[in-house]
Design an enzyme around this catalytic site. Structure first.
Site, PDB file in Angstrom:
ATOM      1  CD  GLU A   1      -2.053   4.244   2.925  1.00 34.23           C
ATOM      2  OE1 GLU A   1      -1.358   3.382   1.786  1.00 34.23           O
ATOM      3  OE2 GLU A   1      -3.128   4.627   3.025  1.00 34.23           O
TER       4      GLU A   1
ATOM      5  CB  CYS B   1      -6.798   0.318   4.518  1.00 34.44           C
ATOM      6  SG  CYS B   1      -5.154  -0.767   4.646  1.00 34.44           S
TER       7      CYS B   1
ATOM      8  CG  HIS C   1      -2.157  -0.940   1.092  1.00 35.11           C
ATOM      9  ND1 HIS C   1      -3.285  -0.958   1.863  1.00 35.11           N
ATOM     10  CD2 HIS C   1      -2.288  -1.754   0.224  1.00 35.11           C
ATOM     11  CE1 HIS C   1      -4.281  -1.817   1.312  1.00 35.11           C
ATOM     12  NE2 HIS C   1      -3.595  -2.539   0.354  1.00 35.11           N
TER      13      HIS C   1
ATOM     14  CB  CYS D   1      -2.116   1.410   5.943  1.00 33.16           C
ATOM     15  SG  CYS D   1      -1.681   0.742   4.283  1.00 33.16           S
TER      16      CYS D   1
HETATM   17 ZN   LIG Z   1      -3.487   0.191   3.294  1.00 33.99          ZN
END
Ligand SMILES: [Zn+2]
Length: 202
Positions: A75, A104, A73, A109
């Site tokens: 992040e 999320c 992801h 994350c």
């Molecule tokens: Zn995420």
């Protein structure tokens, strides 16, 4: 040839990529990627000083399981880059994210960002999200987790969209053109965010 970082042209985002991915109209479908533009400032005598060489953008990396790649992801891709910057732990830094979807919880994350902020108390984080990622059923918990970890969480307004256009997009001198409904969508999302952050629970 001068090879210093300042003389290297910065990689900029394609204008259509920006407009598609950061548009805050929730009725537009098909935006599966998360784009994250970031900038870093250093505290110097009470003033935040931008670090031009620490400005950029990235997006999530897709899964490619046949090649043993589990994806990442946006992040977490960002957090993975920070150690290579070798920031001075004796100084205070402020990172600002402009992110197309809010982080999320289900895929880790929010928890990883919280751990990062706990381990790096010399770093502060501001998050401006274009849209709330309610495809994750724990999206509210993600937003509260980030807030409780000390991050400032907000919704992008015209000001942030324009700033991103001016700063991260290869606009070729064209000014930022807001799309229809930008302010209305931003206000509605800000109202939702306020309600989520006021509400306790999971
Ligand atoms: Zn995420």
């Amino acid at each position: 040839m001068d090879g210093s970082p300042a003389s290297r042209p910065r990689h900029l985002m394609d204008p259509d990529t920006f407009t598609f991915n950061f548009n805050n109209d929730l009725s537009i479908l098909g935006r599966r990627q998360t784009y994250l533009c970031y900038e870093v400032e250093r505290l110097d005598n009470g003033t935040w000083v931008p670090m031009d060489e620490r400005r950029g953008f990235l997006h999530n990396k897709a899964k490619n399981l046949p090649h043993g790649d589990y994806g990442c992801h946006a992040e977490l891709c960002f957090l993975g880059e920070v150690p290579s910057w070798q920031l001075d732990p004796a100084q205070t830094y402020r990172v600002t994210w402009f992110i197309s979807w809010s982080p999320c919880f289900s895929r880790g994350c929010a928890g990883q960002v919280r751990a990062f902020l706990q381990e790096n108390t010399h770093m502060k984080l501001r998050i401006f999200a274009a849209r709330i990622y309610d495809s994750d059923f724990l999206y509210e918990k993600a937003l509260r987790t980030l807030r409780d970890a000390g991050a400032q969480v907000s919704i992008m307004t015209y000001e942030e969209f324009k700033h991103c256009w001016d700063t991260f997009v290869d606009h070729q001198g064209r000014p930022f053109q807001p799309w229809d409904g930008l302010d209305e969508h931003s206000q509605a999302l800000s109202g939702r965010l306020r309600a989520i952050l006021q509400n306790q629970g999971n």
